[in-house]
Structures are given as structure tokens and as C-alpha cells.
Design a protein around this motif. Sequence first.
Motif, mmCIF file in Angstrom:
data_model
loop_
_atom_site.group_PDB
_atom_site.id
_atom_site.type_symbol
_atom_site.label_atom_id
_atom_site.label_comp_id
_atom_site.label_asym_id
_atom_site.label_seq_id
_atom_site.Cartn_x
_atom_site.Cartn_y
_atom_site.Cartn_z
ATOM 1 N N THR A 115 55.749 40.020 69.013
ATOM 2 C CA THR A 115 55.404 40.694 67.984
ATOM 3 C C THR A 115 56.226 41.949 67.513
ATOM 4 O O THR A 115 56.573 42.246 66.119
ATOM 5 N N LEU A 116 56.569 42.688 68.609
ATOM 6 C CA LEU A 116 57.374 44.085 68.438
ATOM 7 C C LEU A 116 58.893 43.556 68.183
ATOM 8 O O LEU A 116 59.493 44.373 67.211
ATOM 9 N N ASP A 117 59.309 42.544 68.719
ATOM 10 C CA ASP A 117 60.774 42.077 68.309
ATOM 11 C C ASP A 117 60.748 40.642 68.727
ATOM 12 O O ASP A 117 61.091 40.242 70.027
ATOM 13 N N SER A 118 60.764 39.907 67.665
ATOM 14 C CA SER A 118 60.549 38.116 67.820
ATOM 15 C C SER A 118 61.857 37.775 68.495
ATOM 16 O O SER A 118 62.070 36.644 68.805
ATOM 17 N N ALA A 119 63.143 38.402 68.062
ATOM 18 C CA ALA A 119 64.481 37.905 68.725
ATOM 19 C C ALA A 119 64.820 38.406 70.025
ATOM 20 O O ALA A 119 65.845 38.103 70.538
ATOM 21 N N ASN A 120 63.933 39.337 70.522
ATOM 22 C CA ASN A 120 64.427 39.713 71.909
ATOM 23 C C ASN A 120 64.638 38.581 72.929
ATOM 24 O O ASN A 120 63.850 37.593 73.343
ATOM 25 N N ALA A 121 65.952 38.522 73.304
ATOM 26 C CA ALA A 121 66.296 37.301 74.223
ATOM 27 C C ALA A 121 65.711 37.148 75.520
ATOM 28 O O ALA A 121 65.286 36.067 75.824
ATOM 29 N N THR A 122 65.811 38.353 76.152
ATOM 30 C CA THR A 122 65.182 38.090 77.595
ATOM 31 C C THR A 122 63.632 37.778 77.332
ATOM 32 O O THR A 122 62.939 37.055 78.102
ATOM 33 N N ILE A 123 62.737 38.335 76.438
ATOM 34 C CA ILE A 123 61.495 38.021 76.266
ATOM 35 C C ILE A 123 61.215 36.572 76.104
ATOM 36 O O ILE A 123 60.433 35.802 76.683
ATOM 37 N N ASN A 124 61.939 36.055 75.183
ATOM 38 C CA ASN A 124 61.989 34.800 74.585
ATOM 39 C C ASN A 124 62.223 33.787 75.848
ATOM 40 O O ASN A 124 61.482 32.725 76.030
ATOM 41 N N ASN A 125 63.207 34.272 76.535
ATOM 42 C CA ASN A 125 63.533 33.309 77.744
ATOM 43 C C ASN A 125 62.437 33.363 78.797
ATOM 44 O O ASN A 125 62.130 32.369 79.261
ATOM 45 N N ASN A 126 61.968 34.381 79.088
ATOM 46 C CA ASN A 126 60.881 34.510 80.230
ATOM 47 C C ASN A 126 59.883 33.906 79.774
ATOM 48 O O ASN A 126 59.049 33.197 80.583
ATOM 49 N N PHE A 127 59.350 34.023 78.615
ATOM 50 C CA PHE A 127 58.136 33.345 78.312
ATOM 51 C C PHE A 127 58.254 31.992 78.193
ATOM 52 O O PHE A 127 57.376 31.233 78.752
ATOM 53 N N SER A 128 59.450 31.452 77.724
ATOM 54 C CA SER A 128 59.652 30.121 77.668
ATOM 55 C C SER A 128 59.536 29.479 79.024
ATOM 56 O O SER A 128 59.094 28.364 79.494
ATOM 57 N N TYR A 129 60.381 30.119 80.044
ATOM 58 C CA TYR A 129 60.401 29.657 81.507
ATOM 59 C C TYR A 129 58.977 29.450 81.801
ATOM 60 O O TYR A 129 58.786 28.476 82.713
ATOM 61 N N SER A 130 58.217 30.582 81.448
ATOM 62 C CA SER A 130 56.836 30.333 82.166
ATOM 63 C C SER A 130 55.981 29.269 81.615
ATOM 64 O O SER A 130 55.470 28.473 82.537
ATOM 65 N N LEU A 131 56.230 28.976 80.237
ATOM 66 C CA LEU A 131 55.616 27.822 79.678
ATOM 67 C C LEU A 131 56.100 26.507 80.102
ATOM 68 O O LEU A 131 55.334 25.534 80.689
ATOM 69 N N ALA A 132 57.436 26.410 80.435
ATOM 70 C CA ALA A 132 58.041 25.419 81.058
ATOM 71 C C ALA A 132 57.560 24.984 82.599
ATOM 72 O O ALA A 132 57.524 23.747 82.916
ATOM 73 N N GLU A 133 57.620 25.945 83.213
ATOM 74 C CA GLU A 133 56.911 25.801 84.766
ATOM 75 C C GLU A 133 55.425 25.387 84.726
ATOM 76 O O GLU A 133 55.334 24.427 85.663
ATOM 77 N N ARG A 134 54.746 25.666 83.583
ATOM 78 C CA ARG A 134 53.200 25.199 83.635
ATOM 79 C C ARG A 134 53.316 23.847 82.873
ATOM 80 O O ARG A 134 52.103 23.129 82.799
ATOM 81 N N ARG A 135 54.301 23.403 82.239
ATOM 82 C CA ARG A 135 54.509 22.281 81.300
ATOM 83 C C ARG A 135 53.297 22.244 80.339
ATOM 84 O O ARG A 135 52.685 21.481 79.874
ATOM 85 N N VAL A 136 53.478 23.275 79.618
ATOM 86 C CA VAL A 136 52.271 23.706 78.470
ATOM 87 C C VAL A 136 53.141 24.115 77.289
ATOM 88 O O VAL A 136 54.312 25.022 77.587
ATOM 89 N N ARG A 137 52.664 23.801 76.139
ATOM 90 C CA ARG A 137 53.352 24.389 75.017
ATOM 91 C C ARG A 137 54.956 24.390 74.883
ATOM 92 O O ARG A 137 55.585 25.217 74.508
ATOM 93 N N LEU A 138 55.489 23.153 75.162
ATOM 94 C CA LEU A 138 56.774 22.780 75.363
ATOM 95 C C LEU A 138 57.697 22.926 74.145
ATOM 96 O O LEU A 138 58.763 23.220 74.124
ATOM 97 N N ASP A 139 56.992 22.654 72.874
ATOM 98 C CA ASP A 139 57.661 22.668 71.707
ATOM 99 C C ASP A 139 57.892 24.302 71.434
ATOM 100 O O ASP A 139 59.093 24.481 71.082
ATOM 101 N N GLU A 140 57.033 25.055 71.614
ATOM 102 C CA GLU A 140 57.214 26.481 71.532
ATOM 103 C C GLU A 140 58.080 26.954 72.512
ATOM 104 O O GLU A 140 59.049 27.783 72.233
ATOM 105 N N ALA A 141 58.077 26.553 73.580
ATOM 106 C CA ALA A 141 58.975 26.722 74.763
ATOM 107 C C ALA A 141 60.588 26.616 74.371
ATOM 108 O O ALA A 141 61.303 27.468 74.700
#
Length: 235
Positions: free
Chosen positions: A114-140
Motif C-alpha cells: 500500500t505504501l509502495d506497490s512497485a517495491n521489488a523486494t516486497i513483491n518478490n517476498n510476498f509472491s514467494y510466500s504465496l507460492a510456497e503455500r500454493r495459494v493466490r497463485l495468480d496474484e503471486a
Amino acid sequence: AETIKLLSKAVENFPDDFAVNLILGLSYTQTSDYINAKIYLKKSIKLNPNDISALSAYSYALSQLEEHEQAIIYINKALAIDPDNINLIGTLAMIYNSKKNFVKSDSLYSKALTLDSANATINNNFSYSLAERRVRLDEALLMAEIAIAAEPENSSFLDTIGWVHFQLGNFEKAKMYIEKAVEFGGDRSVILDHLGDVYYMLGKKEKAISTWQKAFDLDKNNETIKNKIITEGDV
């Protein structure tokens, strides 16, 4: 490694120098030597209790040593000084993710975006967390694409987008990205483990086993990789 060599001598002569302790601690963190990192980062905080870099780095080292409760205490001290610091919020999210408190970690990652939607590290880390859990993969996948667009040669980001594609069943794309992750980042156990999984799903069993073996050689305590090698071939 060279920094550690030089500053190890410097800290003998200047044991109470804040910068020497901080940079030496950060350097140990970069080599994944969190035990030594903890020593010098803790000293740097003692010398300067309100330095955000020291608090954040110490918290990260603690989390890697699975001292999660202490890590949370110190990252919250940093956030009390700078509550909208995206890197601090991301570090706290990562710690809660390690504790498998995904409700909390997802909330923090979302706040950071919300503070920085383009932050590369945050996007990457959140994506990886979702991928590991196999949830919300389109968002990931969308988040992984933002990260990789910002840093196309970042091996961790390449591994993340490859792992998302793997979870989506896009094995050829997963292979492309994770092979690039190895190319740019060298041999790392977690990435080689992922690559072995990709080869296995593509029917390349022997290549999968040899890749898992390389991953296991780098992380002899990883029972998951060991079991895959035992199940599919000879150790």
C-alpha cells in the motif's frame, strides 16, 4: 569475505566503534554466518540503540537463527522510530512468515505494498510466500513479474517467478527462469532443489536426482531433499 578480514582486525583496535561493528555484522550476514553477525550487530545496538539499520539487521540475524520472538522485539523498536519504513515492515512480515503466522505476514506485506506497490523486494517476498503455500497463485505471478521487471538478473527473483510457474504447472517456464537463477546466482541449495523438482516434472528423472544431490551437498541437514533422492534413486 575481504571486508570481514579487514574489519576483524579493525574491531580489535576499535572495539567500541559503532560503524566497524555494524559493517562487520552486516558482512557476516551477507555470508549467512548469522552466529557471528549476531555478536557484532548486538554490539552495534549497544553503542547506538536508535540506529534503524542496526536494529533491522540484528532482527534479521535473530530470525535466521530462529530466535523469532527476540527478532520481533528489535524490529518493533525500529518501527517505533520509523513506522512507515517499508523495509522494516517487510522484515517483520518475513519473520512472521517464518513463524507460519501467515495472517500477520500477509497483512504486513499488504501494508507495505500500500505504501509502495512497485517495491521489488516486497513483491518478490510476498509472491514467494504465496507460492510456497500454493495459494493466490495468480496474484503471486503478478507480484513476481513486478519484481523481475525491476531486477531481471536477481537470482532470488528469478527463482521466485520460476517457482510460481512451477506451482501453476507451467514447467517449461519454470525451467527457464530457475536455470537463469542458477546462471546469475550460482549454486544455492534451495534453488537447485526447485530446479530438481522442475526436471522431475518434465520427465528428466536422472537430471532431477543429480540436481537434488548437488542441492543436498550444499545443505546436508535437509531431510526433504534427502528423501527425494532416496525415493527416486540412490543416495
